[in-house]
Write a protein that holds these residues in place. Structure first.
Motif, PDB file in Angstrom:
ATOM      1  N   VAL A 164       0.859  -1.186   0.000  1.00 51.87           N
ATOM      2  CA  VAL A 164       0.000   0.000   0.000  1.00 51.87           C
ATOM      3  C   VAL A 164       0.896   1.237   0.000  1.00 51.87           C
ATOM      4  CG1 VAL A 164      -1.788   1.283   1.214  1.00 51.87           C
ATOM      5  CG2 VAL A 164      -1.787  -1.214   1.300  1.00 51.87           C
ATOM      6  N   VAL A 165       0.549   2.224  -0.837  1.00 51.44           N
ATOM      7  CA  VAL A 165       1.267   3.497  -0.858  1.00 51.44           C
ATOM      8  C   VAL A 165       0.323   4.565  -0.294  1.00 51.44           C
ATOM      9  CG1 VAL A 165       2.605   5.110  -2.248  1.00 51.44           C
ATOM     10  CG2 VAL A 165       2.417   2.719  -2.971  1.00 51.44           C
ATOM     11  N   PRO A 166       0.369   4.803   1.015  1.00 52.07           N
ATOM     12  CA  PRO A 166      -0.584   5.732   1.645  1.00 52.07           C
ATOM     13  C   PRO A 166      -0.541   7.137   1.039  1.00 52.07           C
ATOM     14  CG  PRO A 166       0.606   4.459   3.297  1.00 52.07           C
ATOM     15  CD  PRO A 166       1.293   4.211   2.005  1.00 52.07           C
ATOM     16  N   SER A 167       0.658   7.617   0.686  1.00 56.00           N
ATOM     17  CA  SER A 167       0.792   8.982   0.166  1.00 56.00           C
ATOM     18  C   SER A 167       0.077   9.172  -1.165  1.00 56.00           C
ATOM     19  CB  SER A 167       2.271   9.339   0.012  1.00 56.00           C
ATOM     20  OG  SER A 167       2.895   8.461  -0.914  1.00 56.00           O
ATOM     21  N   GLU A 168      -0.093   8.077  -1.924  1.00 50.30           N
ATOM     22  CA  GLU A 168      -0.734   8.156  -3.229  1.00 50.30           C
ATOM     23  C   GLU A 168      -2.151   7.588  -3.220  1.00 50.30           C
ATOM     24  OE1 GLU A 168       0.529   9.640  -5.792  1.00 50.30           O
ATOM     25  OE2 GLU A 168       2.584   9.931  -5.092  1.00 50.30           O
ATOM     26  N   GLY A 169      -2.521   6.922  -2.117  1.00 51.27           N
ATOM     27  CA  GLY A 169      -3.846   6.323  -2.026  1.00 51.27           C
ATOM     28  C   GLY A 169      -4.050   5.168  -2.975  1.00 51.27           C
ATOM     29  N   VAL A 170      -2.972   4.399  -3.236  1.00 54.80           N
ATOM     30  CA  VAL A 170      -3.072   3.266  -4.161  1.00 54.80           C
ATOM     31  C   VAL A 170      -2.552   1.996  -3.499  1.00 54.80           C
ATOM     32  CG1 VAL A 170      -2.829   4.726  -6.203  1.00 54.80           C
ATOM     33  CG2 VAL A 170      -0.797   3.673  -5.200  1.00 54.80           C
ATOM     34  N   ARG A 171      -2.992   0.865  -4.035  1.00 55.44           N
ATOM     35  CA  ARG A 171      -2.521  -0.432  -3.566  1.00 55.44           C
ATOM     36  C   ARG A 171      -1.645  -1.057  -4.643  1.00 55.44           C
ATOM     37  NH1 ARG A 171      -7.553  -3.525  -0.772  1.00 55.44           N
ATOM     38  NH2 ARG A 171      -8.414  -3.603  -2.878  1.00 55.44           N
ATOM     39  N   VAL A 172      -0.518  -1.610  -4.237  1.00 53.94           N
ATOM     40  CA  VAL A 172       0.420  -2.203  -5.180  1.00 53.94           C
ATOM     41  C   VAL A 172      -0.113  -3.552  -5.634  1.00 53.94           C
ATOM     42  CG1 VAL A 172       2.780  -2.999  -5.555  1.00 53.94           C
ATOM     43  CG2 VAL A 172       2.351  -1.014  -4.085  1.00 53.94           C
ATOM     44  N   LEU A 173      -0.144  -3.724  -6.941  1.00 55.95           N
ATOM     45  CA  LEU A 173      -0.731  -4.905  -7.549  1.00 55.95           C
ATOM     46  C   LEU A 173       0.337  -5.956  -7.845  1.00 55.95           C
ATOM     47  CD1 LEU A 173      -3.476  -5.918  -8.894  1.00 55.95           C
ATOM     48  CD2 LEU A 173      -2.522  -5.011 -11.014  1.00 55.95           C
TER      49      LEU A 173
END
Length: 227
Positions: free
Chosen positions: A135-144
């Motif tokens: 998870v990249v909290p700063s970007e609001g995305v989840r790593v796939l």
């Protein structure tokens, strides 16, 4: 087998640590099943528009023309839910290569390209789906983790798809993409070329934080503001 990281996953051709210094990694931000996910750029060969796609007997597996032949395309929406991908002007196919296996990844949109310090990627919560490896909290995305979608029952039929003539799939459902027009088409074509230049640069030069990479990322950001 691909060596798994504690957080995220590692590209096959890139050295993430050089001289004891952790390098930044480049990710493409995709929309899949209404969620924002990030996929390592070094695992991507190209981002292409959705033109003509033929659905096979398996609803989660399609075929598109790519390069001089054809390539299988996985629909993650169908794997994750009962919902089939409905093409829009934003639909894109991300061509991925993992362990020498090339296939397309059908996405609702390719939204952005970001450069992330690996130390800023958190481990996914216990409740996260198995295809999420960070998870990249700063970007609001989840790593796939694209490997999570490569079921053996799918990869077993990949070899029969490569190079096939789409017109020979008489029983397949033909799905047509939806295109932009005018100024919007021109801007999107420029954006796609910039994204693919980023991908080429990462695969050719690694994750080096070069002047060229900074310029490409800035160029993509400027183009996004025109949309």
């Amino acid at each position: 087998m691909i060596a798994k990281r504690k957080k995220g996953y590692q590209c096959e051709e890139s050295d993430e640590i050089k001289g004891g210094v952790e390098m930044k990694a480049t990710y493409m931000v995709l929309q899949i099943n209404h969620e924002h996910c990030a996929l390592r750029a070094c695992d991507i060969l190209e981002v292409v528009e959705l033109d003509t796609m033929v659905q096979t007997k398996r609803e989660e597996l399609h075929v598109i023309s790519w390069g001089a032949g054809s390539i299988p395309v996985i629909d993650p929406n169908r794997i994750l839910s009962d919902r089939t991908h409905e093409p829009t002007v934003h639909s894109r196919v991300v061509i991925v290569e993992r362990e020498g296996v090339k296939y397309g990844f059908l996405t609702e949109a390719v939204l952005d390209v970001i450069s992330v310090d690996e130390e800023c990627i958190d481990e996914p919560p216990v409740s996260a789906p198995r295809y999420v490896c960070g998870v990249v909290p700063s970007e609001g995305v989840r790593v796939l983790n694209p490997d999570a979608f490569l079921h053996k029952s799918l990869t077993d039929v990949f070899d029969s798809v490569y190079g096939i003539d789409l017109s020979s799939l008489e029983q397949g459902l033909v799905i047509q993409g939806v295109s932009l027009s005018g100024r919007d088409w021109l801007i999107e074509q420029t954006r796609l070329k910039t994204l693919n230049m980023v991908i080429y640069n990462v695969r050719a030069r690694g994750e080096e934080d070069s002047y060229l990479m900074k310029e490409l990322l800035q160029m993509h950001e400027l183009i996004r503001h025109l949309q």
